[in-house]
Scaffold this active site. Structure first.
Site, short mmCIF file in Angstrom:
data_model
loop_
_atom_site.label_atom_id
_atom_site.label_comp_id
_atom_site.label_asym_id
_atom_site.label_seq_id
_atom_site.Cartn_x
_atom_site.Cartn_y
_atom_site.Cartn_z
N HIS A 73 0.64 -1.12 -0.05
CA HIS A 73 -0.02 -0.01 0.04
C HIS A 73 0.82 1.30 -0.21
CE1 HIS A 73 -4.13 -1.78 1.51
NE2 HIS A 73 -3.45 -2.64 0.48
N TYR A 201 -9.65 5.31 7.23
CA TYR A 201 -9.90 5.66 8.63
C TYR A 201 -10.90 6.65 8.99
CZ TYR A 201 -5.25 3.40 10.02
OH TYR A 201 -4.17 2.55 10.38
N PRO A 293 -4.45 0.04 18.44
CA PRO A 293 -4.10 -0.43 17.18
C PRO A 293 -4.30 0.87 16.09
CG PRO A 293 -6.17 -1.43 17.92
CD PRO A 293 -5.67 -0.83 18.92
N LYS A 297 0.92 -0.19 15.02
CA LYS A 297 2.32 -0.08 15.53
C LYS A 297 2.74 -1.50 16.39
CE LYS A 297 4.23 3.42 13.54
NZ LYS A 297 3.91 2.58 12.21
N TYR A 385 3.95 6.78 10.16
CA TYR A 385 2.93 5.50 9.91
C TYR A 385 3.55 4.50 9.17
CZ TYR A 385 -1.21 2.93 8.37
OH TYR A 385 -2.52 2.18 8.34
#
Ligand SMILES: Cc1cc2nc3c(=O)[nH]c(=O)nc-3n(C[C@H](O)[C@H](O)[C@H](O)COP(=O)(O)OP(=O)(O)OC[C@H]3O[C@@H](n4cnc5c(N)ncnc54)[C@H](O)[C@@H]3O)c2cc1C
Length: 390
Positions: A73, A201, A293, A297, A385
């Site tokens: 991704h 998200y 979550p 990580k 990220y």
């Protein structure tokens, strides 16, 4: 009595990776795991790997299936105010992330360990680390009703948040830092195509939602829910309805629903124990820290701890230097705290808290707007990220 250089407690990602890295460096080790291998493999958990984690799999020769089957991704989407905004991870950092289930990573590491003929003792009960404040640490455990002992140079406590390693340290030697969040994540796994190629998200007045996946045919979806909810209160239809309500119109329209094949509620917590070394015992992974979550990580931190610890032990044996083990805790914690901060920040920006109110909701929207339109803010999110360097 068995003798090994490093006795590893726990066969999750941290323990298996420490074991495999040590084997690569010629350091023999034994893993003790409380459950069966099948049980460990049945726990549906993380699914997103940083490039650094994939590189560690490659280093131990266990990365080929991830490269074949993992999905790369290059971005994620943040949904708020009725529309979606893309964060170009690759454009901002040159790095990508890989979708590959924790269960698959664990299986690959277990297979590598088996192929290398390394000793793993599953269904080891009453595992107890002893004498780690001396030069002769030991671990005792019960297998098939008989007590056994392993003499070792070091103990790696990789036994997760509820493990025995951290609990064996005297309270005066350890300091803990904790934030418990007032909600949980209700997650389902379904054999349906993901609603979008990349993760979504969503910040919504009804609460957070996340659309993620394990493959092009298997989806993983989450909705924020009250902590005291039970999965029996969430038949599949209710879950799908709630998820649709928290997505933008286009995503809600495209969502393919189907029967859930797994459903669970996970509490959210930030937790760090300091230090991560107690004499000849080290903590790694969830045994030392937990993150919500939201930033993906937890598994990746278990991997970076494994890297630091295995390197430190390699230095000890190869170079006869204690510098690595002396600095393990400080080095690992420096990366851990940054991931704890990032996960807390993502959680704060995306969830509905009991005290969010109208002011808090506007602040969240302003922050999301800023993060998706300022190059500097977007880059900051992206570099955390994809994972900070080791
Ligand atoms: C629902 C959920 C979703 C998650 N999503 C993500 C995500 O998207 N991205 C991400 O990066 N992370 C995520 N995580 C976190 C991630 O799964 C953990 O951080 C990761 O499993 C940590 O690995 P570990 O090896 O440190 O611990 P664990 O995986 O917990 O492994 C510890 C092992 O030790 C064993 N053990 C425990 N006690 C003993 C004992 N006394 N004796 C012997 N063995 C023992 C346990 O059985 C277990 O096998 C998620 C977690 C959950 C619960």
């Amino acid at each position: 009595m068995l003798r090994t250089k490093v006795a590893i407690i726990g066969a999750g990602p941290a323990g298996l990776l420490v074991g495999q890295l040590l084997h690569t460096y010629g350091v023999d080790n034994v893993i003790l795991e409380r459950h069966t291998g099948e049980y460990v493999l049945s726990r549906i958990r993380a699914g997103l790997l940083e490039e650094g984690t994939v590189a560690l799999l490659d280093e131990v020769g266990a990365g080929s299936r991830a490269h074949r089957e993992g999905l790369i991704h290059e971005g994620i989407e943040l949904a708020f105010g009725g529309s979606r905004h893309r964060i170009d991870l690759k454009g901002a950092t040159g790095k990508t992330v890989m979708i590959y289930g924790q269960t698959e990573l664990t299986l690959d590491l277990m297979n590598a360990r088996r192929d290398a003929g390394l000793v793993s003792i599953y269904e080891a009960a009453d595992v107890t680390p002893l004498d780690f404040d001396t030069d002769q640490p030991r671990v005792i455990y019960v297998k098939d009703g008989t007590t056994h002992e392993i003499a070792c140079d070091f103990i790696a406590g990789c036994d997760g948040f509820h493990g025995i390693s951290r609990a064996s340290v005297k309270p005066s030697a350890i300091e803990t830092f904790e934030r418990v969040y007032p909600f949980g994540w209700l997650g389902i796994l379904s054999d349906t195509p993901p609603v979008s190629h990349e993760l979504i998200y969503s910040n919504h007045a009804r609460g957070f939602a996340l659309c993620t996946m394990r493959s092009t045919r298997r989806s993983r979806y989450y909705v924020q829910c009250p902590l005291d909810d039970h999965i029996d209160q969430w038949p599949d239809d209710r879950f799908w309805d709630e998820l649709k309500r928290r997505l933008d119109k286009e995503a809600a329209g495209k969502l393919v629903t189907g029967p859930s094949i797994e459903k669970s509620i996970a509490p959210l917590r930030s937790f760090v124990a300091e230090p991560m070394r107690f004499g000849r015992m080290f903590l790694a992974g969830d045994a030392a820290h937990i993150v919500p979550p939201t930033g993906a990580k937890g598994l990746n931190l278990a991997a970076s701890d494994a890297h630091y610890l295995a390197q430190a032990l390699r230095e000890y044996y190869d170079e006869k230097s204690s510098a690595g083990i002396d600095h393990y805790s400080e080095k690992a914690l420096s990366r851990v705290w940054k991931a704890v901060r990032f996960s807390w920040w993502m959680t704060s920006m995306l969830h509905k808290f009991p005290d969010t109110g109208t002011f808090g909701a506007r602040i969240q929207l302003a922050e999301l707007d800023y993060v998706t339109h300022s190059k500097a803010a977007m880059t900051s999110l992206a570099e955390n990220y994809v994972g900070l360097p080791y």
